[in-house]
Design an enzyme around this catalytic site. Structure first.
Site, PDB file in Angstrom:
ATOM      1  N   HIS A 121       0.798  -1.224   0.000  1.00  0.00           N
ATOM      2  CA  HIS A 121       0.000   0.000   0.000  1.00  0.00           C
ATOM      3  C   HIS A 121       0.831   1.274   0.000  1.00  0.00           C
ATOM      4  CE1 HIS A 121       0.980  -0.071   4.241  1.00  0.00           C
ATOM      5  NE2 HIS A 121       0.603   1.192   4.299  1.00  0.00           N
TER       6      HIS A 121
HETATM    7  C1  UD1 Z   1      -2.338   5.455   5.844  1.00  0.00           C
HETATM    8  C2  UD1 Z   1      -1.050   5.901   6.547  1.00  0.00           C
HETATM    9  C3  UD1 Z   1      -0.020   4.790   6.459  1.00  0.00           C
HETATM   10  C4  UD1 Z   1      -0.563   3.483   6.968  1.00  0.00           C
HETATM   11  C5  UD1 Z   1      -1.814   3.156   6.195  1.00  0.00           C
HETATM   12  C6  UD1 Z   1      -2.434   1.870   6.640  1.00  0.00           C
HETATM   13  C7  UD1 Z   1      -0.514   8.295   6.463  1.00  0.00           C
HETATM   14  C8  UD1 Z   1       0.366   9.280   5.848  1.00  0.00           C
HETATM   15  N1  UD1 Z   1      -0.475   7.078   5.901  1.00  0.00           N
HETATM   16  O1  UD1 Z   1      -2.043   5.327   4.460  1.00  0.00           O
HETATM   17  O2  UD1 Z   1       1.095   5.146   7.251  1.00  0.00           O
HETATM   18  O3  UD1 Z   1       0.400   2.462   6.809  1.00  0.00           O
HETATM   19  O4  UD1 Z   1      -2.756   4.228   6.400  1.00  0.00           O
HETATM   20  O5  UD1 Z   1      -3.556   1.583   5.891  1.00  0.00           O
HETATM   21  O6  UD1 Z   1      -1.204   8.585   7.396  1.00  0.00           O
HETATM   22  N2  UD1 Z   1      -9.454   4.788   1.714  1.00  0.00           N
HETATM   23  C9  UD1 Z   1     -10.676   4.180   1.590  1.00  0.00           C
HETATM   24  N3  UD1 Z   1     -11.275   3.741   2.742  1.00  0.00           N
HETATM   25  C10 UD1 Z   1     -10.702   3.889   3.956  1.00  0.00           C
HETATM   26  C11 UD1 Z   1      -9.446   4.493   4.044  1.00  0.00           C
HETATM   27  C12 UD1 Z   1      -8.820   4.947   2.905  1.00  0.00           C
HETATM   28  O7  UD1 Z   1     -11.229   4.033   0.503  1.00  0.00           O
HETATM   29  O8  UD1 Z   1     -11.312   3.492   4.961  1.00  0.00           O
HETATM   30  C13 UD1 Z   1      -8.794   5.326   0.502  1.00  0.00           C
HETATM   31  C14 UD1 Z   1      -8.707   6.833   0.580  1.00  0.00           C
HETATM   32  O9  UD1 Z   1      -9.836   7.431   0.107  1.00  0.00           O
HETATM   33  C15 UD1 Z   1      -7.487   7.101  -0.231  1.00  0.00           C
HETATM   34  C16 UD1 Z   1      -6.626   5.890  -0.011  1.00  0.00           C
HETATM   35  O10 UD1 Z   1      -7.469   4.855   0.463  1.00  0.00           O
HETATM   36  O11 UD1 Z   1      -7.808   7.176  -1.581  1.00  0.00           O
HETATM   37  C17 UD1 Z   1      -5.493   6.138   0.940  1.00  0.00           C
HETATM   38  O12 UD1 Z   1      -5.959   6.451   2.260  1.00  0.00           O
HETATM   39  P1  UD1 Z   1      -5.082   7.365   3.286  1.00  0.00           P
HETATM   40  O13 UD1 Z   1      -5.619   7.299   4.649  1.00  0.00           O
HETATM   41  O14 UD1 Z   1      -4.900   8.685   2.703  1.00  0.00           O
HETATM   42  O15 UD1 Z   1      -3.658   6.720   3.280  1.00  0.00           O
HETATM   43  P2  UD1 Z   1      -3.183   5.220   3.364  1.00  0.00           P
HETATM   44  O16 UD1 Z   1      -2.516   4.905   2.087  1.00  0.00           O
HETATM   45  O17 UD1 Z   1      -4.259   4.322   3.864  1.00  0.00           O
END
Ligand code: UD1
Length: 378
Positions: A205
């Site tokens: 991820h």
């Molecule tokens: C975040 C953390 C990372 C951690 C990871 C675990 C930061 C900078 N990054 O990254 O350290 O290892 O979480 O998962 O804080 N999304 C969904 N549903 C959700 C959550 C996210 O669809 O419940 C989508 C978001 O809309 C976005 C993408 O996933 O498009 C990334 O989500 P985001 O929380 O920004 O960062 P992660 O890559 O999950």
């Protein structure tokens, strides 16, 4: 002592669960939980609250997705009035996600002491958003709880006063032990048609691996080659699912999700993100794990499962020196070569790193209660 705990994203929930359990049992501590809503899907957040018996949040900030700046800013804007209203004696943050830094910064500006659990880890790679979050959170936290010796050394090198640093072990491992009966009872192997010790698990991820189309395609090709030897289960993170959808023009096909898969799994099997019990059961029974996660490097070490880390560095060096982790980068040929080596040459699992004994949360809560008592005396 009134402690406000902050959870934001998936890797925070299993770190907070053992801590909150012990806080609830301590006569001198009252604790609340605030969920920022950085992760919000049922399979990224909701089911973890249920499975890990986390308390209903005192407040949910519902920040949702966004750029790093807007996500961090939204947590700060929404948390500030809550901290002014509740005035906790301490704000406790865990890990390195955007919510961790945002909450620490908001509390510090209101002169509320901050405790950072999992302090001092450093990848020395400032292109990782987590590295920035770690550096800044540690710079403003009052109490720094470290999981491994390198954490203490890094903090001392950065000029942190030794009295603020406490080497307590790893709350992630506490969760593993606290919830062992839960994950040992999971039916995921049957559901996916897997036999213990005869499959691999992969998670991906990190933006550096999945946001670059070419890198992602190369990684998937390498995984498919390894999956010719042994079936590989791939719980797909939402960020990765979005990128794979862009890459292929359609969402990845999720295989073997039927309640009772009759066939055995083969090849690379994509599944939705799993809850904690199913995922830990899967990891504990795996012959091999390939990942770019931080926490999974620790869990595999504790479980004695070989781990290949698809990154150029690790902020958790004890998993390499004292554990089962090999940091192998992202070159497809190297991934295939290292995976085949693990499959063909199994090694005995080393013993666990110091203080990864399931008692870290107890140590942290004891220290916090003592500090709270000491402050009362002034
Ligand atoms: C975040 C953390 C990372 C951690 C990871 C675990 C930061 C900078 N990054 O990254 O350290 O290892 O979480 O998962 O804080 N999304 C969904 N549903 C959700 C959550 C996210 O669809 O419940 C989508 C978001 O809309 C976005 C993408 O996933 O498009 C990334 O989500 P985001 O929380 O920004 O960062 P992660 O890559 O999950």
């Amino acid at each position: 002592m009134k402690i406000l705990n902050v959870a934001g994203a998936r890797p925070n929930f299993m770190k907070l669960a053992p801590l909150i359990r012990r806080m609830q049992r301590h006569p001198d501590i009252s604790s609340v939980l605030v969920h920022t809503g950085q992760h919000y899907d049922a399979n990224m957040a909701g089911q973890f609250f249920r499975d890990l018996e986390l308390p209903t949040p005192y407040a949910s900030l519902n920040v949702g997705p966004g750029s790093h700046a807007s996500q961090t800013a939204e947590v700060m804007k929404r948390l500030e009035p809550l901290l002014e209203e509740t005035r906790p004696d301490l704000v406790l943050v865990v890990g390195d996600v955007n919510s961790t830094l945002a909450a620490a910064l908001t509390a510090a500006k209101l002169h509320i002491p901050v405790a950072h659990v999992e302090a001092g880890l450093r990848s020395r790679d400032r292109t990782m958003p987590e590295e920035i979050n770690r550096l800044l959170t540690d710079a403003i936290a009052t109490y720094l709880f470290v999981t491994e010796e390198s954490g203490r050394e890094n903090l001392l090198r950065e000029g942190v006063d030794a009295g603020r640093i406490h080497f307590v072990g790893n709350v992630m491992i506490d969760a593993l032990e606290d919830f062992r009966p839960l994950w040992e009872g999971s039916g995921i192997h049957r559901k996916l048609g897997l036999r213990r010790g005869q499959y691999g698990v992969v998670t991906l991820h990190r933006p550096s691996n999945v946001d670059d189309t070419r890198r992602l395609r190369d990684l998937i090709d390498a995984l498919r080659r390894v999956a010719c030897e042994v079936p590989i289960v791939f719980p797909v993170h939402p960020r990765t699912r979005n990128r794979l959808t862009e890459l292929n023009g359609s969402a990845p096909a999720f295989g073997l999700e039927a309640e009772s898969a009759t066939e055995s799994a083969t090849g690379l099997v994509c599944v939705e993100p799993l809850g904690y019990p199913d995922f830990m059961a899967l990891v504990a029974g795996a012959r091999l794990v390939l990942t770019d996660s931080g926490g999974l490097q620790e869990e595999t070490t504790a479980l004695g499962v070989p781990c290949l880390t698809l990154r150029d560095n690790t902020e958790r060096p004890v998993t390499v020196t004292d554990g089962t982790n090999r940091v192998i980068g992202t070159c497809p040929a190297r991934i295939v070569e290292e995976a085949f080596d693990v499959l063909q040459n199994p090694r005995a699992a080393p013993s666990r790193p110091p203080l990864w004994d399931g008692k870290a949360a107890e140590r942290i809560v004891t220290i916090l209660a003592r500090l709270g008592g000491a402050n009362d005396g002034h």
